[in-house]
Design an enzyme around this catalytic site. Structure first.
Site, PDB file in Angstrom:
ATOM      1  N   ASN A  14      -1.252 113.202 -15.917  1.00 49.72           N
ATOM      2  CA  ASN A  14      -2.536 113.911 -15.736  1.00 49.72           C
ATOM      3  C   ASN A  14      -2.459 115.322 -16.327  1.00 49.72           C
ATOM      4  O   ASN A  14      -3.426 115.807 -16.903  1.00 49.72           O
ATOM      5  CB  ASN A  14      -2.916 113.972 -14.256  1.00 49.72           C
ATOM      6  CG  ASN A  14      -3.587 112.693 -13.803  1.00 49.72           C
ATOM      7  OD1 ASN A  14      -4.705 112.400 -14.214  1.00 49.72           O
ATOM      8  ND2 ASN A  14      -2.903 111.915 -12.986  1.00 49.72           N
ATOM      9  N   HIS A 106      -6.832 112.223  -6.734  1.00 46.33           N
ATOM     10  CA  HIS A 106      -6.252 111.206  -5.847  1.00 46.33           C
ATOM     11  C   HIS A 106      -6.624 109.818  -6.388  1.00 46.33           C
ATOM     12  O   HIS A 106      -7.766 109.596  -6.769  1.00 46.33           O
ATOM     13  CB  HIS A 106      -6.796 111.396  -4.425  1.00 46.33           C
ATOM     14  CG  HIS A 106      -6.186 110.441  -3.455  1.00 46.33           C
ATOM     15  ND1 HIS A 106      -4.936 110.648  -2.892  1.00 46.33           N
ATOM     16  CD2 HIS A 106      -6.627 109.247  -2.983  1.00 46.33           C
ATOM     17  CE1 HIS A 106      -4.644 109.621  -2.111  1.00 46.33           C
ATOM     18  NE2 HIS A 106      -5.651 108.764  -2.141  1.00 46.33           N
ATOM     19  N   GLU A 176      -8.140 108.266 -14.339  1.00 50.11           N
ATOM     20  CA  GLU A 176      -7.807 109.643 -13.926  1.00 50.11           C
ATOM     21  C   GLU A 176      -7.736 110.564 -15.140  1.00 50.11           C
ATOM     22  O   GLU A 176      -8.221 111.698 -15.106  1.00 50.11           O
ATOM     23  CB  GLU A 176      -6.444 109.666 -13.208  1.00 50.11           C
ATOM     24  CG  GLU A 176      -6.440 108.963 -11.877  1.00 50.11           C
ATOM     25  CD  GLU A 176      -5.077 109.059 -11.197  1.00 50.11           C
ATOM     26  OE1 GLU A 176      -4.504 110.141 -11.156  1.00 50.11           O
ATOM     27  OE2 GLU A 176      -4.586 108.022 -10.710  1.00 50.11           O
TER      28      GLU A 176
HETATM   29  C1  GRF Z   1      -1.671 110.153  -9.975  1.00 51.32           C
HETATM   30  O1  GRF Z   1      -1.979 108.828  -9.649  1.00 51.32           O
HETATM   31  C2  GRF Z   1      -2.451 111.104  -9.106  1.00 51.32           C
HETATM   32  O2  GRF Z   1      -3.701 110.632  -8.742  1.00 51.32           O
HETATM   33  C3  GRF Z   1      -1.577 111.184  -7.887  1.00 51.32           C
HETATM   34  O3  GRF Z   1      -0.270 111.169  -8.397  1.00 51.32           O
HETATM   35  C4  GRF Z   1      -0.232 110.491  -9.648  1.00 51.32           C
HETATM   36  C5  GRF Z   1       0.392 111.435 -10.633  1.00 51.32           C
HETATM   37  O4  GRF Z   1       0.671 110.843 -11.848  1.00 51.32           O
HETATM   38  N1  GRF Z   1      -1.938 112.301  -7.066  1.00 51.32           N
HETATM   39  P1  GRF Z   1       1.109 111.737 -13.069  1.00 51.32           P
HETATM   40  O5  GRF Z   1       2.328 112.541 -12.644  1.00 51.32           O
HETATM   41  O6  GRF Z   1      -0.033 112.620 -13.454  1.00 51.32           O
HETATM   42  O7  GRF Z   1       1.474 110.768 -14.164  1.00 51.32           O
END
Ligand code: GRF
Length: 189
Positions: A14, A106, A176
């Protein structure tokens, strides 16, 4: 230019989505720093690759943790703090200082499958066990209670019959990566 600080505990995909949005000018902002909760996580490699300052905050004493964060944020001076897979609790002083300026992503349609214990694959496992036909992701404001701040935006993702927590996580993560930069752009403009 508005300034962003990201917090991460994991692979940082993300975080990468936000970096990419800045690079391609979909997001007119500057990432002034990354707070990482431990060494060796993918998010740190991404910060290094993109010349973004980072600090590992792994301080067992809550008072000292708060002082370190306070100092860091004085320096990085964010307009918006983005929790991108950050697994530690945010100290209350920070929530007060940045009221309505800390957001979290989330991997479910909150209020469903949120709160204590719902993180990582556990969220998707619970969605499958509950027989849901759709799930998704939520960007919300961070308050004192886990996953309970006001929802800003959600993106729906279908659940298929043969989904495993892993396959579902992959589909949700893709959503996301689209949702998070869009919401940030919306908030800072
Ligand atoms: C994501 O699924 C986010 O929604 C959650 O933790 C995960 C993080 O993934 N809070 P990344 O580290 O961004 O790949």
């Amino acid at each position: 230019m508005k300034k962003l600080v990201l917090f991460a505990s994991g692979s940082g995909s993300n975080f990468q989505a936000v970096i990419d949005a800045v690079k391609t000018q979909k997001l007119s902002a500057e990432i002034t720093g990354l707070v990482a909760s431990r060494e060796g996580i993918g998010a740190i490699d991404r910060a290094v690759d993109h010349n973004i300052s980072y600090t590992i905050i792994q301080e067992p004493d809550p008072q000292k943790e708060s002082e370190k964060l306070n100092e860091l944020l004085n320096q990085w001076d964010p307009d918006l703090i983005v929790l991108a897979g950050y697994l530690k609790k945010i100290p209350a002083f920070l929530i007060n200082r940045y009221r309505n300026a800390i957001i979290n992503i989330h991997p479910s349609l909150l209020p469903k499958f949120g709160g204590h214990g719902y993180y990582g694959l556990r969220v998707h496992q619970a969605v499958i066990e509950a027989g849901e036909t759709q799930t998704g992701c939520t960007v919300h404001y961070v308050t004192e209670e886990y996953d309970q701040g006001a929802v800003i935006r959600q993106e729906i993702v279908p659940v298929f019959e043969n989904d495993t927590p892993e396959s579902l996580a992959k589909r949700v993560l893709k959503a996301e990566h689209k949702l998070l930069p869009e919401v940030i752009a919306e908030l800072i403009n």
